[in-house]
Each structure stands twice: as C-alpha cells, then as structure tokens.
Enzyme design. Structure first.
Site, PDB file in Angstrom:
ATOM      1  N   ASP A   1       0.819  -1.081   0.181  1.00 39.80           N
ATOM      2  CA  ASP A   1      -0.029   0.019  -0.068  1.00 39.80           C
ATOM      3  C   ASP A   1       0.821   1.075  -0.194  1.00 39.80           C
ATOM      4  O   ASP A   1       1.728   1.545   0.888  1.00 39.80           O
ATOM      5  CB  ASP A   1      -0.819   0.073   1.254  1.00 39.80           C
ATOM      6  CG  ASP A   1      -2.093   1.124   1.210  1.00 39.80           C
ATOM      7  OD1 ASP A   1      -2.452   1.640   0.274  1.00 39.80           O
ATOM      8  OD2 ASP A   1      -2.415   1.453   2.500  1.00 39.80           O
TER       9      ASP A   1
ATOM     10  N   GLU B   1      -0.979  -1.109  -5.126  1.00 39.61           N
ATOM     11  CA  GLU B   1      -2.015  -0.369  -5.348  1.00 39.61           C
ATOM     12  C   GLU B   1      -1.875   0.737  -6.293  1.00 39.61           C
ATOM     13  O   GLU B   1      -0.917   1.584  -6.023  1.00 39.61           O
ATOM     14  CB  GLU B   1      -2.756  -0.020  -3.950  1.00 39.61           C
ATOM     15  CG  GLU B   1      -4.196   0.396  -4.253  1.00 39.61           C
ATOM     16  CD  GLU B   1      -5.066   0.808  -3.061  1.00 39.61           C
ATOM     17  OE1 GLU B   1      -5.986   0.219  -2.824  1.00 39.61           O
ATOM     18  OE2 GLU B   1      -4.431   1.420  -2.099  1.00 39.61           O
TER      19      GLU B   1
ATOM     20  N   ASP C   1      -2.644   0.363   7.102  1.00 42.34           N
ATOM     21  CA  ASP C   1      -1.928   0.297   5.839  1.00 42.34           C
ATOM     22  C   ASP C   1      -1.496  -1.005   5.640  1.00 42.34           C
ATOM     23  O   ASP C   1      -1.557  -1.536   4.531  1.00 42.34           O
ATOM     24  CB  ASP C   1      -0.715   1.307   5.882  1.00 42.34           C
ATOM     25  CG  ASP C   1      -1.046   2.581   6.015  1.00 42.34           C
ATOM     26  OD1 ASP C   1      -1.541   3.432   5.209  1.00 42.34           O
ATOM     27  OD2 ASP C   1      -0.810   3.507   7.316  1.00 42.34           O
TER      28      ASP C   1
END
Length: 173
Positions: free
Chosen positions: A7, A67, A140
């Site tokens: 992330d 991502e 996260d």
C-alpha cells in the site's frame, strides 16, 4: 507463491506478505515502513528505497502487488505518494521481482465481492479470508494484505493464461 502486497505512501507504506496456493491464502508477515515527518521528500524516497530493498531481500517474494493511486481532493499529497510508488516499483524491478498493479476498486471487488465496499468491510473480509483472530493493524498493513489477496486471486486463477498456458509444453509438430 509468495506475494508481497504494498500500500504505497510517503509517510507510511503498508506491506503484507502472503503465501498463495490455489484457493488458499495465508499471511506470513505484515507491517509498515515509516519515514520521519520533516524530512525532505528526497530523503524520504531514499529511505523508502532502502527499506523496500531490504524487504525484498528478506522476504524473497515471487511477485509484488502494488495499489494504483486514486487522486481525490489533495493533489499535492497524491503527487508525493506517486513519487513513493515509483520508488517501490523501481526497487521491485531492480530485485527482478515482477510487479502487478491494482486499482482500489479491483482490490475491493476481489476481497469483499463489491467494488464499492467501504474500508471496514474490506478489513473484515481480509481478516476472514486470512483466518486471523483480529483485524490486522495498522490500516496500511491491512490494506497491503488485501492487495496481496487481490493479486493471489488473479495470479492463481485458471483464467490467467500467462501462467497456465506454456506453449513449450504443447509441441504442435
């Protein structure tokens, strides 16, 4: 297959390592990389580079899933995160680990079954899919695990012809 989900960020980068085999996914390690507030962006990017290099060497993932960015209101923050994401992709390439990218909607769809799922739904499904006693923290890290799950579902799919179809196995002579 060992998948390292990332992330991306600048202040906090979530990571989650999973082992995926067919429909089974299990968590191996997860956490965050942090960079101190007040550092120049270039120093933060250097720190991210060093930490990613260490993670890749330590975990030896087969693939990395990152991502993609979603810009909402704060474009300035988004640009800094884009720099961090670039460093992450660079380090995966440098380590020779294939990197795959997923939109937030793709991650939500893969984990919660609905591309419009809220953060809490994704975190609960991540916990459930990985058979964890508690929701992984911090957020996260939970997001990184969800990204790894998303990739595991794509990477182990029988529809994924890149991995399933090897023309060398089918000699047509």
């Amino acid at each position: 297959m060992r998948i390292l989900g990332i992330d991306p960020g600048v202040a906090t980068i979530g990571f989650g390592l999973v082992e995926a085999e067919r429909a089974s996914v299990r968590p191996l390690r997860y956490g965050v990389i942090t960079t101190p507030a007040g550092l120049r962006l270039s120093n933060r990017l250097y720190q991210i580079s060093q930490d990613m290099s260490e993670l890749l060497a330590l975990f030896k993932p087969d693939e990395v899933a990152v991502e993609e960015l979603f810009f909402s209101k704060n474009i300035t923050t988004g640009i800094a995160v884009a720099h961090g994401r670039g460093v992450i992709l660079l380090e995966a390439e440098r380590a020779g680990v294939p990197a795959y990218e997923y939109t937030p909607m793709q991650v939500k769809q893969a984990v919660a079954g609905y591309g419009g799922a809220d953060k809490r739904q994704v975190m609960l499904m991540t916990q459930r899919l990985l058979k964890m006693k508690e929701i992984p923290r911090p957020d996260d890290a939970a997001d990184a695990l969800a990204i790894a799950i998303c990739h595991s579902r794509s990477a182990t799919s029988l529809l994924n012809t890149e991995r399933v179809f090897d023309p060398r196995r089918y000699d047509t002579r």
